[in-house]
Each structure stands twice: as structure tokens, then as C-alpha cells.
Motif scaffolding. Sequence first.
Motif, short mmCIF file in Angstrom:
data_model
loop_
_atom_site.label_atom_id
_atom_site.label_comp_id
_atom_site.label_asym_id
_atom_site.label_seq_id
_atom_site.Cartn_x
_atom_site.Cartn_y
_atom_site.Cartn_z
N VAL A 1 5.56 10.54 1.07
CA VAL A 1 5.99 9.15 0.95
C VAL A 1 5.56 8.35 2.18
O VAL A 1 5.87 8.76 3.30
CB VAL A 1 7.52 9.04 0.78
N SER A 2 4.84 7.27 1.96
CA SER A 2 4.45 6.35 3.04
C SER A 2 4.05 5.03 2.42
O SER A 2 3.43 5.01 1.35
CB SER A 2 3.27 6.93 3.84
N SER A 3 4.38 3.93 3.07
CA SER A 3 4.00 2.62 2.54
C SER A 3 3.95 1.58 3.65
O SER A 3 4.52 1.75 4.73
CB SER A 3 4.98 2.16 1.45
N SER A 4 3.23 0.49 3.36
CA SER A 4 3.10 -0.63 4.28
C SER A 4 2.89 -1.89 3.46
O SER A 4 2.43 -1.82 2.32
CB SER A 4 1.93 -0.41 5.24
N ASN A 5 3.22 -3.05 4.03
CA ASN A 5 3.10 -4.32 3.31
C ASN A 5 2.36 -5.36 4.14
O ASN A 5 2.30 -5.28 5.37
CB ASN A 5 4.49 -4.87 2.96
N ALA B 1 0.86 -1.18 0.00
CA ALA B 1 0.00 0.00 0.00
C ALA B 1 0.90 1.23 0.00
O ALA B 1 1.72 1.40 0.90
CB ALA B 1 -0.90 0.00 1.23
N ALA B 2 0.77 2.06 -1.01
CA ALA B 2 1.63 3.23 -1.16
C ALA B 2 0.79 4.50 -1.25
O ALA B 2 -0.24 4.53 -1.93
CB ALA B 2 2.51 3.09 -2.40
N LEU B 3 1.25 5.53 -0.59
CA LEU B 3 0.54 6.80 -0.60
C LEU B 3 0.44 7.33 -2.02
O LEU B 3 1.41 7.33 -2.78
CB LEU B 3 1.28 7.81 0.27
#
Length: 234
Positions: free
Chosen positions: A84-88, A65-67
Motif C-alpha cells: 500500500v502506497s499513494s500520493s496526490n 497515484a496508487a501502488l
Amino acid sequence: MTQSPQPRHRLHTVRAAAQAAGIGIAALAALSIGVPASAAGQPGAAPTTAEAATTVTPAGHGFTAALSGKATFTAGSVTVTCTVSSSNGQVPAAPDNHNEAGPVSSSTTPATYSSCTTSMPGVSATVSTSGTWGVAMQNGATVTAGLTIPSGGFVLKTSGLASCTVTAAPTAAATVNGTWTNGAPSTLAFTNAAVPVKVVGGFGCPTSATSSMFNATYKVSDTTDASSQITVTG
């Protein structure tokens, strides 16, 4: 010898900068997102009354998931922006990707954050995240998403005109509500979503603040098969 008072315009600048940083910082905590897995025993939390059946596909696929664009946080005339922000995470294998009578939830990695700025000069910030984050998806006329932040799982510190520490979900895990839209890629959006916070620090820090709101949209992509899309149905 008595100390001369600081000019009123400087005091105003310090307070405004600290308030913007504190409110925007806390809101960043709500940016970490993921895609659900099994509902039982997982850290996600249902954002709404769990009634409709929910299915997340493709079962067992990884995702990121990317901003998308910018996340903005506004306090009066002051804006904090993060680009910039991301999670997996991973969608669970069948049959755990389906819940016949409620949400499907999963754990995700703590989000990473960078390229965050404020509209006030002289204030910089660093972000650290920890613990197990979670998300719960509930199918319905509008697909809802509840992001769970673990207690103390997001901490932002400012320096410069104001030295403050802002902790999201300061006393217990907290859930922030958003909406999901199937697509290519699918998106998860947070609109004026609230997160509880605690602010500590010296002069100029908004220590009375107990919550913050933010707006952001994430694109969720299938990392197992780039031709597939992560979707939520009944």
C-alpha cells in the motif's frame, strides 16, 4: 565473568534481517509519485536531457497515484514487500501544463506507506515522510519521470532483531528515475531504480550501505473527472 558468544546462526540471521530491512526501507522512499505541473520554480527535476516539448493533460485536474500490486525490494535471498502506497497532486492550469523545450514538473504530497513486511522473522518497521516531494515528466520516444525526494524526506525505523534508522536523500534532495506509459489509467514504473541512503544503528545494521534499488508500478488516476486520463504528450 565472560559473556558467551552468540551462536553463529543467530548472528547470520540478525545481519541478514538488518540488511534486508535497511535496503528495502530505503527503497520505499522512491515509491511516492505524482503527476507534473509547471516546470519553472517547482521542485521536480528532469530525469533526462530536456529537449522535446512536453504537455500534461487535462490541465488543472487533480490526480492520485496508487501502488499497483506489490513493490518488492530484494537483498540476496531476502525480500521486503510493500502493498500500500499513494500520493496526490494536481496538473497545473494552462499554459503551465506545457513546456516547449523540456520537462513539466510539480510538487506532490509525501507518500503514505503501509502493509510493509520482510521475509525475515522478528523484524518490523515504521515509515514517516515529510517535506515537499516533486516529479518531472519528459516527453520522448520513451516518456521518462524523475521523482525528487527532499533531503531527509523519508525515514524508516526497524525494531526487533535489528534496530536501525534508514534515511533516504540524507544530505540533499535526490532524483529517482522511472518511465511513464499513457493508458486507462496511465502508469508510472520504476525498474531497478536507485536512491541514496544513510543507515545508522547498532549491531547488525547495514551502516555501510549508501544506496538501494527498487521495483514498483503506480496507477495514476484523474480525481477531477473519472472518465478522463492523465496523459503526457508533446
